[in-house]
Design a protein around this motif. Structure first.
Motif, PDB file in Angstrom:
ATOM      1  N   VAL A   1      66.971  26.396  46.155  1.00 22.06           N
ATOM      2  CA  VAL A   1      66.558  27.041  47.409  1.00 22.06           C
ATOM      3  C   VAL A   1      67.453  28.244  47.710  1.00 22.06           C
ATOM      4  O   VAL A   1      66.977  29.315  48.116  1.00 22.06           O
ATOM      5  N   ASN A   2      68.750  28.107  47.501  1.00 22.33           N
ATOM      6  CA  ASN A   2      69.672  29.215  47.773  1.00 22.33           C
ATOM      7  C   ASN A   2      69.374  30.419  46.888  1.00 22.33           C
ATOM      8  O   ASN A   2      69.549  31.570  47.294  1.00 22.33           O
ATOM      9  N   LYS A   3      68.922  30.161  45.672  1.00 20.62           N
ATOM     10  CA  LYS A   3      68.565  31.258  44.777  1.00 20.62           C
ATOM     11  C   LYS A   3      67.401  32.062  45.360  1.00 20.62           C
ATOM     12  O   LYS A   3      67.415  33.307  45.361  1.00 20.62           O
ATOM     13  N   ILE A   4      66.406  31.369  45.856  1.00 15.80           N
ATOM     14  CA  ILE A   4      65.243  32.058  46.453  1.00 15.80           C
ATOM     15  C   ILE A   4      65.640  32.745  47.751  1.00 15.80           C
ATOM     16  O   ILE A   4      65.209  33.870  48.051  1.00 15.80           O
ATOM     17  N   LYS A   5      66.493  32.079  48.552  1.00 18.76           N
ATOM     18  CA  LYS A   5      66.922  32.661  49.822  1.00 18.76           C
ATOM     19  C   LYS A   5      67.615  33.999  49.633  1.00 18.76           C
ATOM     20  O   LYS A   5      67.556  34.865  50.511  1.00 18.76           O
TER      21      LYS A   5
ATOM     22  N   SER B   1      64.020  36.479  55.477  1.00 16.48           N
ATOM     23  CA  SER B   1      63.419  35.742  56.594  1.00 16.48           C
ATOM     24  C   SER B   1      63.727  34.253  56.527  1.00 16.48           C
ATOM     25  O   SER B   1      63.554  33.535  57.516  1.00 16.48           O
ATOM     26  N   ILE B   2      64.162  33.746  55.350  1.00 10.70           N
ATOM     27  CA  ILE B   2      64.494  32.328  55.246  1.00 10.70           C
ATOM     28  C   ILE B   2      65.993  32.139  55.016  1.00 10.70           C
ATOM     29  O   ILE B   2      66.423  31.076  54.564  1.00 10.70           O
ATOM     30  N   ALA B   3      66.763  33.175  55.314  1.00 14.88           N
ATOM     31  CA  ALA B   3      68.213  33.110  55.078  1.00 14.88           C
ATOM     32  C   ALA B   3      68.869  31.998  55.883  1.00 14.88           C
ATOM     33  O   ALA B   3      69.877  31.425  55.463  1.00 14.88           O
ATOM     34  N   ASP B   4      68.309  31.663  57.037  1.00 14.76           N
ATOM     35  CA  ASP B   4      68.900  30.629  57.893  1.00 14.76           C
ATOM     36  C   ASP B   4      68.415  29.226  57.552  1.00 14.76           C
ATOM     37  O   ASP B   4      68.844  28.252  58.175  1.00 14.76           O
ATOM     38  N   PHE B   5      67.486  29.119  56.613  1.00 10.21           N
ATOM     39  CA  PHE B   5      66.982  27.797  56.234  1.00 10.21           C
ATOM     40  C   PHE B   5      68.085  27.034  55.482  1.00 10.21           C
ATOM     41  O   PHE B   5      68.645  27.542  54.510  1.00 10.21           O
ATOM     42  N   GLU B   6      68.394  25.823  55.906  1.00  8.88           N
ATOM     43  CA  GLU B   6      69.420  25.015  55.249  1.00  8.88           C
ATOM     44  C   GLU B   6      68.888  23.612  54.996  1.00  8.88           C
ATOM     45  O   GLU B   6      68.399  22.944  55.913  1.00  8.88           O
ATOM     46  N   LEU B   7      68.976  23.165  53.745  1.00 12.20           N
ATOM     47  CA  LEU B   7      68.625  21.790  53.417  1.00 12.20           C
ATOM     48  C   LEU B   7      69.784  20.871  53.807  1.00 12.20           C
ATOM     49  O   LEU B   7      70.952  21.244  53.706  1.00 12.20           O
ATOM     50  N   SER B   8      69.457  19.641  54.207  1.00 12.22           N
ATOM     51  CA  SER B   8      70.478  18.657  54.567  1.00 12.22           C
ATOM     52  C   SER B   8      70.863  17.847  53.331  1.00 12.22           C
ATOM     53  O   SER B   8      70.010  17.519  52.494  1.00 12.22           O
ATOM     54  N   GLU B   9      72.138  17.533  53.231  1.00 13.89           N
ATOM     55  CA  GLU B   9      72.607  16.678  52.138  1.00 13.89           C
ATOM     56  C   GLU B   9      72.693  15.227  52.609  1.00 13.89           C
ATOM     57  O   GLU B   9      72.682  14.939  53.813  1.00 13.89           O
ATOM     58  N   ILE B  10      72.792  14.317  51.638  1.00 12.75           N
ATOM     59  CA  ILE B  10      72.964  12.899  51.953  1.00 12.75           C
ATOM     60  C   ILE B  10      74.460  12.596  52.048  1.00 12.75           C
ATOM     61  O   ILE B  10      75.227  12.949  51.146  1.00 12.75           O
ATOM     62  N   SER B  11      74.834  11.947  53.137  1.00 16.19           N
ATOM     63  CA  SER B  11      76.237  11.569  53.304  1.00 16.19           C
ATOM     64  C   SER B  11      76.466  10.228  52.601  1.00 16.19           C
ATOM     65  O   SER B  11      76.318   9.153  53.184  1.00 16.19           O
ATOM     66  N   LEU B  12      76.776  10.289  51.313  1.00 14.41           N
ATOM     67  CA  LEU B  12      76.950   9.077  50.511  1.00 14.41           C
ATOM     68  C   LEU B  12      78.446   8.729  50.466  1.00 14.41           C
ATOM     69  O   LEU B  12      79.162   9.041  49.517  1.00 14.41           O
ATOM     70  N   THR B  13      78.919   8.069  51.527  1.00 13.23           N
ATOM     71  CA  THR B  13      80.341   7.718  51.636  1.00 13.23           C
ATOM     72  C   THR B  13      80.592   6.325  51.059  1.00 13.23           C
ATOM     73  O   THR B  13      79.656   5.546  50.812  1.00 13.23           O
ATOM     74  N   ASP B  14      81.857   6.027  50.890  1.00 15.13           N
ATOM     75  CA  ASP B  14      82.216   4.694  50.381  1.00 15.13           C
ATOM     76  C   ASP B  14      81.832   3.613  51.372  1.00 15.13           C
ATOM     77  O   ASP B  14      81.508   2.488  50.987  1.00 15.13           O
ATOM     78  N   ASP B  15      81.834   3.975  52.687  1.00 11.69           N
ATOM     79  CA  ASP B  15      81.413   2.996  53.698  1.00 11.69           C
ATOM     80  C   ASP B  15      79.967   2.599  53.487  1.00 11.69           C
ATOM     81  O   ASP B  15      79.603   1.428  53.657  1.00 11.69           O
ATOM     82  N   ASN B  16      79.123   3.590  53.156  1.00  9.90           N
ATOM     83  CA  ASN B  16      77.713   3.284  52.930  1.00  9.90           C
ATOM     84  C   ASN B  16      77.541   2.406  51.698  1.00  9.90           C
ATOM     85  O   ASN B  16      76.779   1.420  51.706  1.00  9.90           O
ATOM     86  N   LEU B  17      78.243   2.764  50.625  1.00 11.37           N
ATOM     87  CA  LEU B  17      78.121   1.990  49.385  1.00 11.37           C
ATOM     88  C   LEU B  17      78.750   0.609  49.544  1.00 11.37           C
ATOM     89  O   LEU B  17      78.301  -0.364  48.903  1.00 11.37           O
TER      90      LEU B  17
END
Length: 740
Positions: free
Chosen positions: A344-348, A353-369
């Protein structure tokens, strides 16, 4: 001195489509007569001019639009050595007309509307309720003030030039960058646009936006869409797992050593049991025959497996596998989303017009695991001792479900963003349009800053100019002339020219008097139709003084006169023609007068041109205006033209058609045989004599006489015109060609 004249009319009256007017010509004078047959739209022209009069009424403006059209335009340009005088009229249904008179001229229009609105309602008695004054010329030395005035006007011209050049340069730069002329945002980069003081947030500089456009032009071909990842792990086992971890199962009756051995080697044992079904009494691993003791052990294994405890352990083992798979899947999801973010960043980088578009990451912490690991530990412990119950499993599973729901929400949001990214990538045309609009905004912001000082200077100079003009005006107002007196004086002069004392105007009441008696409301019954036309025409000329504020404004008058000789006999027609010649003297015009006359009367046209009263003559035809050769100004040409139009179906017969037939035949007959009568001439020509109606039409319809019913149908008149057209085509084809 020659100057350029341009008249453009579109979607007004019959002037639309292929018949719209685009008349441009270099001329020596603005004293012109226009000839047009009925129905060609001359009255629409005069009515449109009337919208440009001071204090014009727009009540009937929509009636000027071509039927079926929503918008119409009308413009007049007079260009003298690149000094342009412009008048433009824009009409739109449901909206107030837009009139822009930048010509400095005062238009004064005479037509049937003027008569109906200004004098007919008063029974043809002129209105004497006139107020106001005209400023005269005074002998005061204003040379110093005029010099300062000229200097200020020169300064304004220089500042305006600087502003206009900066705006023109900015517009050229935008067009070179690909902004097309009809882009609505280009209107911001105009004088009026800058004065409107529009605000744009976070536009960026012009060069920055230009760089963005350049990056967009470098988008690689066949750039693939970003594949949006989907969360697809099945968590339906959670409720069953929770139930299993909370349930206390009764202690088994099986030997503990046997159960422990089974649990320890469960995978191996169950695999062997599955394989042993294929070949009984043969070891599935070593392929050796099974002894009785081994068969007995296998029997025990199957019994335990089918027992409730074995089933629970099998289920718990599945839960453990699911939890391990979930931990691995979540780690895969985290890596997958990070890879997608890079795509996505490559296309941005290409699409601002989509420079502000940001994908969310998964917070995969040790607490979750650790939730997953702790639940798996509970499952393993449960498998070792089914009588155990883990109350905290419920909270752990609830937290794990909330975490997974959060991940799903991240996937859903990312899916929508990726869809927008792909659509933007695949619609680079729309992206370019957005950037070009943004480029206009950036140029507007840049230009507004650049021209802030010139506009401030212009405002200051204009204020000084206004104050000086007011000072000069106060000094010039030492002589004032009553508008009422000027209208009365002019009207009296004109009526005396036309009526030679028969009708005069009472100065106090403005009523028409006949033989010393005020006729009052009886004027409309006492005056003939021709005399009413004369009174209306004289009143029109006199009321030109109502439109001016100072004597010098007479130089700005532009007279538009449509059909001034309606119902007049020939004596009065000549006087109308003479009055046109005298307008310059009548109004004390020092330079040159501006007069446009419209008529459908060929004789009046001939009088005007033969006597050089107006300097040029034109004919209005559908779609164009063309000069009239003075050699063609004869009734014969007009009559022949009407006959041709009837014969071709371009015009329906009228009450004058019979006169036209007779006039043409008599002209040709007298040319060929001066002593021969028209009856013999018709009978001796086969093409004419074969039509049974031509002679009787000439005799009957071209002379006066009372009739109570229509003597001939349109078809009869058309057939006669066709016969005469065929005759002329055979003998005098050049005559037919000359009128086209």
């Amino acid at each position: 001195m020659k100057f350029k004249l341009a008249l453009k009319i579109d979607n007004i009256g019959p002037h639309n489509g292929m018949a719209k007017i685009d008349f441009q010509k270099e001329v020596e004078t603005n004293k012109t007569i226009f000839y047009a047959v009925n129905g060609t739209g001359k009255s629409f022209i005069s009515r449109t001019f009337r919208l440009a009069e001071p204090n014009a009424s727009f009540d009937k403006a929509e009636d000027l639009l071509t039927i079926g059209q929503k918008k119409g335009t009308f413009s007049l340009t007079i260009d003298v050595n690149d000094d342009k005088k412009d008048l433009s009229v824009s009409l739109e249904r449901g909206k107030t007309p837009c009139i822009q008179n930048n010509s400095g001229l005062i238009f004064h229009v005479f037509n049937s509307d003027f008569v109906e609105e200004n004098i007919a309602p008063n029974n043809y008695s002129p209105d004497g309720e006139i107020e106001g004054y005209i400023l005269g010329k005074v002998q005061i030395d204003l040379s110093e003030e005029k010099r300062k005035l000229k200097d200020l006007e020169s300064s304004i011209e220089k500042v305006n030039k600087r502003i206009d050049e900066a705006i023109a340069s900015a517009r050229r730069a935008l067009k070179q960058a690909g902004v097309v002329g009809n882009t609505s945002d280009l209107s911001y980069v105009t004088r009026q646009g800058i004065l409107n003081d529009r605000q744009f947030d976070a536009v960026g500089t012009y060069d920055e936006v230009l760089a963005q456009i350049d990056r967009l032009s470098k988008v690689p071909e066949n750039l693939d869409d970003v594949v949006a990842p989907v969360f697809s792990f099945d968590t339906d086992f959670f409720p069953d797992m929770e139930d299993s971890l909370l349930t206390i199962y009764p202690k088994s009756e099986w030997d503990e050593d046997f159960v422990l051995d089974y649990k320890s080697n469960r995978t191996f044992i169950e695999q062997g049991l599955e394989l042993s079904n294929a070949e009984k009494n043969i070891c599935p691993f070593c392929k050796q025959p099974l002894e009785e003791q081994a068969l007995q052990l296998i029997k025990q294994y199957n019994a335990y497996r089918n027992d409730q405890e074995g089933k629970v352990i099998a289920k718990l083992d599945t839960f453990s596998s699911n939890l391990k798979a979930l931990a691995k899947y979540l780690q895969t999801c985290s890596s997958q989303i990070k890879a997608t973010i890079l795509e996505v960043n490559k296309i941005k980088s290409y699409f601002p017009s989509i420079a502000d578009f940001e994908l969310s990451e998964i917070s995969l912490t040790d607490d979750n695991l650790s939730l997953i690991r702790d639940l798996d530990k509970m499952v393993q412990d449960k498998m070792s001792n089914l009588s155990l119950s883990f109350d905290k499993a419920k909270d752990y599973i609830r937290l794990l479900k909330l975490y997974i729901d959060t991940i799903k929400h991240v996937y859903e949001n990312n899916f929508a963003i990726i869809g927008n990214v792909n659509r933007t990538k695949n619609d680079s045309t729309n992206e370019r349009l957005k950037l070009r609009r943004k480029l206009c905004w950036a140029k507007y912001v840049e230009l507004k800053s650049e021209l802030a000082e010139p506009f401030n200077n212009l405002t200051e100079i204009q204020e000084n100019l206004r104050e000086l003009q007011e000072s000069i005006s106060r000094k010039e107002q030492q002589e004032k002339i009553s508008k009422r007196d000027k209208v009365f004086e002019t009207l009296t002069t004109l009526l005396n020219i036309f009526f030679d004392g028969k009708y005069i105007i009472d100065k106090e009441t403005f009523q028409i008097t006949f033989q010393g008696n005020k006729v009052g409301a009886k004027a409309s019954r006492i005056l003939s139709d021709g005399e009413k036309s004369i009174v209306a025409y004289c009143y029109y000329l006199a009321t030109a003084y109502l439109l001016i504020d100072r004597v010098t404004d007479c130089e700005k008058l532009f007279f538009i006169i449509d059909d001034p000789i309606s119902s007049m006999d020939f004596h009065y027609v000549y006087l109308v023609a003479q009055s046109l010649r005298d307008i310059k003297t009548l109004f004390g015009i020092a330079s040159h007068e501006r007069i446009w006359v419209f008529t459908h009367n060929i004789e009046f046209l001939s009088i005007i041109t033969r006597n050089h009263i107006l300097n040029s003559a034109y004919t209005i035809k559908p779609g164009h205006i063309e000069s009239i050769d003075s050699r063609l100004l004869m009734p014969y040409e007009s009559h022949l033209s009407d006959i041709v139009k009837v014969a071709k179906g371009e015009l329906l017969p009228t009450h004058t058609t019979a006169n036209s037939i007779r006039h043409v035949l008599e002209t040709i007959c007298r040319f060929e045989y001066p002593e021969k009568g028209i009856e013999n001439y018709i009978s001796e020509n086969n093409t004419l004599s074969q039509n049974a109606y031509i002679f009787s039409i000439c005799q009957d319809l071209s002379h006066g006489g009372m009739r109570n019913q229509l003597p001939y149908t349109n078809d009869v008149l058309i057939s006669a015109c066709i016969a005469l057209y065929d005759f002329m085509n055979e003998k005098y084809k050049g005559q037919i060609e000359a009128i086209h």
